[in-house]
Design an enzyme around this catalytic site. Structure first.
Site, PDB file in Angstrom:
ATOM      1  CB  ALA A  16      -0.946  -0.005   1.194  1.00 38.47           C
ATOM      2  N   GLY A  19       2.220   1.586  -3.414  1.00 43.22           N
ATOM      3  CA  GLY A  19       1.066   1.742  -4.303  1.00 43.22           C
ATOM      4  C   GLY A  19       0.472   3.133  -4.248  1.00 43.22           C
ATOM      5  CG  ASP A  20      -0.285   6.959  -1.192  1.00 44.27           C
ATOM      6  OD1 ASP A  20      -1.380   7.361  -1.625  1.00 44.27           O
ATOM      7  OD2 ASP A  20       0.503   7.681  -0.554  1.00 44.27           O
ATOM      8  CB  ALA A  21       4.455   6.514  -4.170  1.00 39.87           C
ATOM      9  CD  GLU A  24      -0.200  12.145  -5.121  1.00 37.57           C
ATOM     10  OE1 GLU A  24      -0.304  13.371  -5.263  1.00 37.57           O
ATOM     11  OE2 GLU A  24      -0.732  11.516  -4.204  1.00 37.57           O
TER      12      GLU A  24
END
Length: 128
Positions: A16, A19-21, A24
């Site tokens: 996560a 994955g967030d980066a 984005e």
């Protein structure tokens, strides 16, 4: 690294996190091509990256995910939460974490084609 290696090597939280980066970057790449000024870009990006939006994406993405991808999503969704979400309820936050784990999974396994397919699906859904 192959997909099974990624699943075995990284925790749901790590998937996560990256994955967030990764998500984005997809959002910013898409938005910057619109030619808007940075303040508008930032406001539009928040519409994609907030927990409520990511949670809602899963509603239409679940039917197109493979069993392996659903397993990664569930793993991320069910991961222990060490922080309290500020702008989302707990269920949305968990679903968003599962969504981010998927993007981390595709990123670390080098499956950029699938990552782009899913991002395109999100764009198509948002346009309708």
């Amino acid at each position: 690294m192959d997909k099974q290696e990624v699943i075995r090597t990284y925790s749901a939280a790590a998937l996560a996190y990256i994955g967030d980066a990764a998500f984005e970057v997809y959002v910013r790449d898409f938005l910057v091509r619109s030619g808007e000024n940075v303040n508008i870009l930032h406001r539009k990006a928040k519409e994609f990256v907030c927990a409520a939006a990511q949670s809602s994406f899963m509603t239409f993405l679940e039917p197109v995910l493979t069993e392996e991808e659903m397993s990664v999503y569930r793993r991320g969704r069910n991961a222990k939460c060490h922080s309290h979400p500020k702008n989302a309820d707990l269920a949305e936050y968990h679903r968003a974490t599962g969504f981010e784990a998927l993007f981390g999974f595709w990123h670390l396994s080098g499956d950029f084609i699938r990552q782009q397919e899913i991002f395109d699906c999100i764009l198509t859904h948002r346009a309708n």
